[in-house]
Design a protein around this motif. Structure first.
Motif, mmCIF file in Angstrom:
data_model
loop_
_atom_site.group_PDB
_atom_site.id
_atom_site.type_symbol
_atom_site.label_atom_id
_atom_site.label_comp_id
_atom_site.label_asym_id
_atom_site.label_seq_id
_atom_site.Cartn_x
_atom_site.Cartn_y
_atom_site.Cartn_z
ATOM 1 N N LEU A 61 82.180 109.879 83.811
ATOM 2 C CA LEU A 61 81.171 110.402 82.888
ATOM 3 C C LEU A 61 80.712 109.324 81.911
ATOM 4 C CD1 LEU A 61 82.640 113.944 82.059
ATOM 5 C CD2 LEU A 61 80.711 113.399 83.562
ATOM 6 N N TYR A 62 81.654 108.502 81.447
ATOM 7 C CA TYR A 62 81.303 107.445 80.503
ATOM 8 C C TYR A 62 80.372 106.417 81.151
ATOM 9 C CZ TYR A 62 81.909 103.707 77.059
ATOM 10 O OH TYR A 62 81.680 102.728 76.128
ATOM 11 N N ILE A 86 78.367 106.992 83.643
ATOM 12 C CA ILE A 86 77.064 107.646 83.827
ATOM 13 C C ILE A 86 76.287 107.668 82.517
ATOM 14 C CG2 ILE A 86 75.918 109.832 84.394
ATOM 15 C CD1 ILE A 86 78.223 110.400 86.333
ATOM 16 N N ILE A 87 77.001 107.936 81.404
ATOM 17 C CA ILE A 87 76.351 107.944 80.088
ATOM 18 C C ILE A 87 75.764 106.569 79.782
ATOM 19 C CG2 ILE A 87 76.780 108.093 77.602
ATOM 20 C CD1 ILE A 87 78.862 110.260 78.244
ATOM 21 N N THR A 119 79.172 107.257 71.739
ATOM 22 C CA THR A 119 80.251 107.417 72.715
ATOM 23 C C THR A 119 81.163 106.190 72.751
ATOM 24 O OG1 THR A 119 78.754 106.595 74.442
ATOM 25 C CG2 THR A 119 78.920 108.971 74.174
ATOM 26 N N LEU A 154 75.595 112.740 77.820
ATOM 27 C CA LEU A 154 75.262 112.733 79.237
ATOM 28 C C LEU A 154 73.998 113.543 79.510
ATOM 29 C CD1 LEU A 154 76.141 112.096 82.206
ATOM 30 C CD2 LEU A 154 77.428 114.238 82.133
#
Length: 392
Positions: free
Chosen positions: A111-112, A114-115, A151, A361
């Motif tokens: 997820l990180y 992708i962010i 983030t 995200l």
């Protein structure tokens, strides 16, 4: 009575204190009163008037009280130093989940990435494609940069702790993490409010839009959002870390959030919590109220458009912004618009994962998948062969 004229000055004063000097010979000494605190007890006559006796007693009592106050203050300073002796905190995070932490590490790492990839893509495309050089996408680019920094403050440390048994963070680093986290978080709230105003100006005042949202105005609004965000963060962080911290140093969270940290303080925190709560109300509700008012005017204007296609197109320009606003403000309000004494570790960890991971995200996903302008710009950039690191 002996001749007092042979006495020295000190002897005369001592004799007057004992009422042994001829007061006729020295009438000029009648007005002189020796400092009672300097007279030895052996020289103080027993037949002093009551007023002088009370004066001596009061002065002695005052001196004793002053000495006790100094001792108490010194004790307080010593205790304060002992209470503030905590040099590091332990972030418990997801340590109670055992081997599941490895799965969480893989999920959060993906997820990180992708962010980071999504937000950097949005920023790069907006920078390279001239058709997106309009206020709406200018603020979207600023929001993407802020989300990336937001983030970066939290997720790398969380990922490291998922693989480590040593989950410590120093006192200073904890304060720095809280400062930057809330600085970017409040900045995002303000930016979403400004983006709502941008949609209001574009739909309700299209002819005046170039004046209302000139590049100078856009730059000033973006800078104001950042300044307000970090002023709020500086105030909140100072109120938390000026408190004394004693033995307990385990933070029941995966980052230094206000509620779990302030619960470790070794003193009454009611006033601090009240001020922080008031700041949270202002930081969240003022821009949210501004967004609601803006969309009230937007809906009123759209309903006046005669064609169905015109209404659909107008609503489509607001759908992405509204989606991000609902998720961001919904999660943040459920955590920060209540006293820290009602902090629930398991429930709040789930909610904070939503606005520290899912919302950053969601921002690039919503604006790239639902926005045709951004999709077309991405295709054009890829087609021109300019989407590679040197273009950044």
């Amino acid at each position: 009575m002996e001749d007092c004229r042979g006495f020295g000055e000190d002897k005369i004063k001592e004799s007057i204190a004992n009422r042994a000097v001829c007061k006729i010979c020295f009438p000029e000494l009648m007005e002189w009163t020796p400092p009672l605190s300097t007279i030895p007890e052996s020289l103080v006559p027993l037949d002093l008037p009551l007023s002088l006796d009370l004066t001596v007693h009061n002065r002695s009592t005052a001196q004793a009280s002053a000495m006790e106050a100094e001792e108490v203050n010194l004790g307080d300073r010593v205790n304060q130093a002992n209470f503030s002796s905590v040099t590091e905190f332990v972030l418990l995070g997801f340590s109670n989940l055992g081997e599941i932490q490895l799965i969480l590490f893989a999920v959060f790492l993906c997820l990180y990435l992708i962010i980071l990839g999504g937000n950097l893509t949005v920023v790069t495309v907006i920078r390279l494609d001239r058709s997106l050089h309009v206020p709406m996408y200018f603020f979207l680019g600023i929001l993407s940069i802020s989300e990336t920094c937001y983030t970066f403050v939290i997720l790398p440390k969380m990922l490291l702790n998922l693989l480590s048994l040593l989950r410590t963070i120093s006192f200073i680093n904890c304060a720095i993490q809280m400062f930057f986290f809330f600085g970017f978080a409040v900045t995002n709230c303000m930016l979403l409010g400004v983006m709502g105003y941008d949609r209001y100006a574009a739909i309700c005042h299209p002819l005046r839009y170039p004046i209302l949202m000139s590049w100078q105005v856009c730059g000033q609004l973006a800078a104001t959002c950042a300044v307000i965000g970090f002023l709020f963060s500086l105030t909140g962080s100072f109120l938390v870390f000026e408190l004394p911290f004693c033995g307990p140093n385990k933070i029941n969270h995966y980052f230094c959030d206000i509620s779990p940290v302030i619960q470790l303080a070794c003193t009454e925190t009611y006033i601090h919590e009240l001020v922080i709560f008031a700041g949270g109300v202002v930081g969240l509700m003022v821009p949210l109220t501004f967004i609601c008012i803006s969309y009230g005017f937007i809906v009123h204007t759209i309903l006046k458009i005669p064609s169905t296609d015109g209404k659909r197109k107008a609503f489509s320009t607001c759908a992405s912004h509204l989606t991000v606003v609902i998720v961001h403000y919904g999660c943040a309000s459920s955590v920060y618009l209540r006293p820290s004494t009602k902090f629930s570790s398991s429930k709040d960890r789930l909610v904070t994962v939503t606005y520290t991971v899912v919302t950053p995200l969601l921002n690039p996903m919503v604006y790239s998948l639902r926005n045709k302008d951004v999709q077309m710009a991405i295709r054009k950039v890829i087609a021109r062969g300019r989407f590679y690191p040197k273009a950044l």
